[in-house]
Design a protein around this motif. Structure first.
Motif, PDB file in Angstrom:
ATOM      1  N   TYR A 160       0.828  -1.210   0.000  1.00  0.00           N
ATOM      2  CA  TYR A 160       0.000   0.000   0.000  1.00  0.00           C
ATOM      3  C   TYR A 160       0.863   1.260   0.000  1.00  0.00           C
ATOM      4  N   LEU A 161       1.943   1.221   0.755  1.00  0.00           N
ATOM      5  CA  LEU A 161       2.850   2.361   0.783  1.00  0.00           C
ATOM      6  C   LEU A 161       3.447   2.600  -0.604  1.00  0.00           C
ATOM      7  N   GLY A 162       3.880   1.539  -1.254  1.00  0.00           N
ATOM      8  CA  GLY A 162       4.442   1.656  -2.605  1.00  0.00           C
ATOM      9  C   GLY A 162       3.440   2.210  -3.589  1.00  0.00           C
ATOM     10  N   ILE A 163       2.207   1.742  -3.509  1.00  0.00           N
ATOM     11  CA  ILE A 163       1.160   2.235  -4.407  1.00  0.00           C
ATOM     12  C   ILE A 163       0.880   3.706  -4.128  1.00  0.00           C
ATOM     13  N   GLY A 164       0.838   4.065  -2.855  1.00  0.00           N
ATOM     14  CA  GLY A 164       0.598   5.466  -2.499  1.00  0.00           C
ATOM     15  C   GLY A 164       1.696   6.381  -2.992  1.00  0.00           C
ATOM     16  N   VAL A 165       2.952   5.957  -2.834  1.00  0.00           N
ATOM     17  CA  VAL A 165       4.081   6.766  -3.291  1.00  0.00           C
ATOM     18  C   VAL A 165       4.041   6.908  -4.815  1.00  0.00           C
ATOM     19  N   ALA A 166       3.749   5.822  -5.512  1.00  0.00           N
ATOM     20  CA  ALA A 166       3.672   5.885  -6.974  1.00  0.00           C
ATOM     21  C   ALA A 166       2.540   6.810  -7.416  1.00  0.00           C
ATOM     22  N   SER A 167       1.412   6.738  -6.733  1.00  0.00           N
ATOM     23  CA  SER A 167       0.282   7.595  -7.069  1.00  0.00           C
ATOM     24  C   SER A 167       0.623   9.063  -6.840  1.00  0.00           C
ATOM     25  N   LEU A 168       1.254   9.356  -5.714  1.00  0.00           N
ATOM     26  CA  LEU A 168       1.644  10.729  -5.404  1.00  0.00           C
ATOM     27  C   LEU A 168       2.647  11.251  -6.429  1.00  0.00           C
ATOM     28  N   ALA A 169       3.606  10.421  -6.787  1.00  0.00           N
ATOM     29  CA  ALA A 169       4.605  10.825  -7.785  1.00  0.00           C
ATOM     30  C   ALA A 169       3.935  11.113  -9.124  1.00  0.00           C
ATOM     31  N   GLY A 170       2.969  10.303  -9.500  1.00  0.00           N
ATOM     32  CA  GLY A 170       2.238  10.525 -10.743  1.00  0.00           C
ATOM     33  C   GLY A 170       1.472  11.828 -10.719  1.00  0.00           C
ATOM     34  N   GLU A 171       0.825  12.120  -9.595  1.00  0.00           N
ATOM     35  CA  GLU A 171       0.080  13.372  -9.473  1.00  0.00           C
ATOM     36  C   GLU A 171       1.015  14.574  -9.564  1.00  0.00           C
ATOM     37  N   LYS A 172       2.151  14.510  -8.863  1.00  0.00           N
ATOM     38  CA  LYS A 172       3.116  15.613  -8.887  1.00  0.00           C
ATOM     39  C   LYS A 172       3.667  15.822 -10.292  1.00  0.00           C
ATOM     40  N   ALA A 173       3.952  14.728 -10.973  1.00  0.00           N
ATOM     41  CA  ALA A 173       4.467  14.839 -12.335  1.00  0.00           C
ATOM     42  C   ALA A 173       3.417  15.467 -13.246  1.00  0.00           C
ATOM     43  N   GLY A 174       2.171  15.065 -13.074  1.00  0.00           N
ATOM     44  CA  GLY A 174       1.092  15.648 -13.877  1.00  0.00           C
ATOM     45  C   GLY A 174       0.945  17.140 -13.629  1.00  0.00           C
ATOM     46  N   GLU A 175       1.080  17.547 -12.356  1.00  0.00           N
ATOM     47  CA  GLU A 175       0.995  18.972 -12.027  1.00  0.00           C
ATOM     48  C   GLU A 175       2.141  19.744 -12.679  1.00  0.00           C
ATOM     49  N   LYS A 176       3.340  19.188 -12.623  1.00  0.00           N
ATOM     50  CA  LYS A 176       4.501  19.865 -13.207  1.00  0.00           C
ATOM     51  C   LYS A 176       4.362  19.976 -14.725  1.00  0.00           C
ATOM     52  N   ILE A 177       3.846  18.928 -15.349  1.00  0.00           N
ATOM     53  CA  ILE A 177       3.643  18.968 -16.801  1.00  0.00           C
ATOM     54  C   ILE A 177       2.621  20.044 -17.145  1.00  0.00           C
ATOM     55  N   ALA A 178       1.550  20.138 -16.360  1.00  0.00           N
ATOM     56  CA  ALA A 178       0.530  21.162 -16.609  1.00  0.00           C
ATOM     57  C   ALA A 178       1.122  22.559 -16.441  1.00  0.00           C
ATOM     58  N   GLU A 179       1.942  22.765 -15.399  1.00  0.00           N
ATOM     59  CA  GLU A 179       2.600  24.055 -15.197  1.00  0.00           C
ATOM     60  C   GLU A 179       3.523  24.379 -16.365  1.00  0.00           C
ATOM     61  N   LEU A 180       4.262  23.376 -16.815  1.00  0.00           N
ATOM     62  CA  LEU A 180       5.168  23.575 -17.942  1.00  0.00           C
ATOM     63  C   LEU A 180       4.392  23.973 -19.184  1.00  0.00           C
TER      64      LEU A 180
END
Length: 123
Positions: free
Chosen positions: A12-32
């Motif tokens: 669950y921790l691994g899935i949560g970290v992967a999900s958070l990383a995906g969200e952060k990457a999506g936010e950065k791409i949108a900002e870019l």
């Protein structure tokens, strides 16, 4: 707490970290995308590019940002500079040319050693 519970929490921790990383990457791409779009709009206003070029520019920049980064371990180990041999048509170099060549070789060797020392100190 059993081993099964521990494994389940780790998953669950691994899935949560992967999900958070995906969200952060999506936010950065949108900002870019927003920043690149602003830049492209300014360039279109100034007449430096057409709207079609601006659209392609934005798409290219976003696509490059989405590509996975190159392996950093390969980038950390640059190849040695390739050796260059200077060949001339002269039969025998004169004494001045030989001493200049020797001095240049000595300087190059000192610079190479300094570069190695700086790389060691950086690590």
């Amino acid at each position: 707490m059993g081993l099964g519970d521990l494994v389940q929490k780790a998953v669950y921790l691994g899935i949560g970290v992967a999900s958070l990383a995906g969200e952060k990457a999506g936010e950065k791409i949108a900002e870019l995308r927003v920043q690149v779009q602003k830049l492209a709009d300014e360039m279109v206003e100034r007449g430096e590019m057409t709207t079609e070029e601006a659209r392609k520019f934005v798409d290219d920049m976003v696509n490059k940002a989405q590509q996975p980064a190159a392996n950093t371990s390969d980038a950390a180990k640059p190849a040695e500079p390739r050796r260059i041999e200077i060949v001339t048509d002269e039969e025998e170099p004169d004494q001045a040319t030989t001493s200049q060549t020797d001095e240049m070789r000595r300087q190059v060797m000192e610079l190479q050693e300094e570069l190695r020392r700086l790389k060691r100190d950086k690590l």
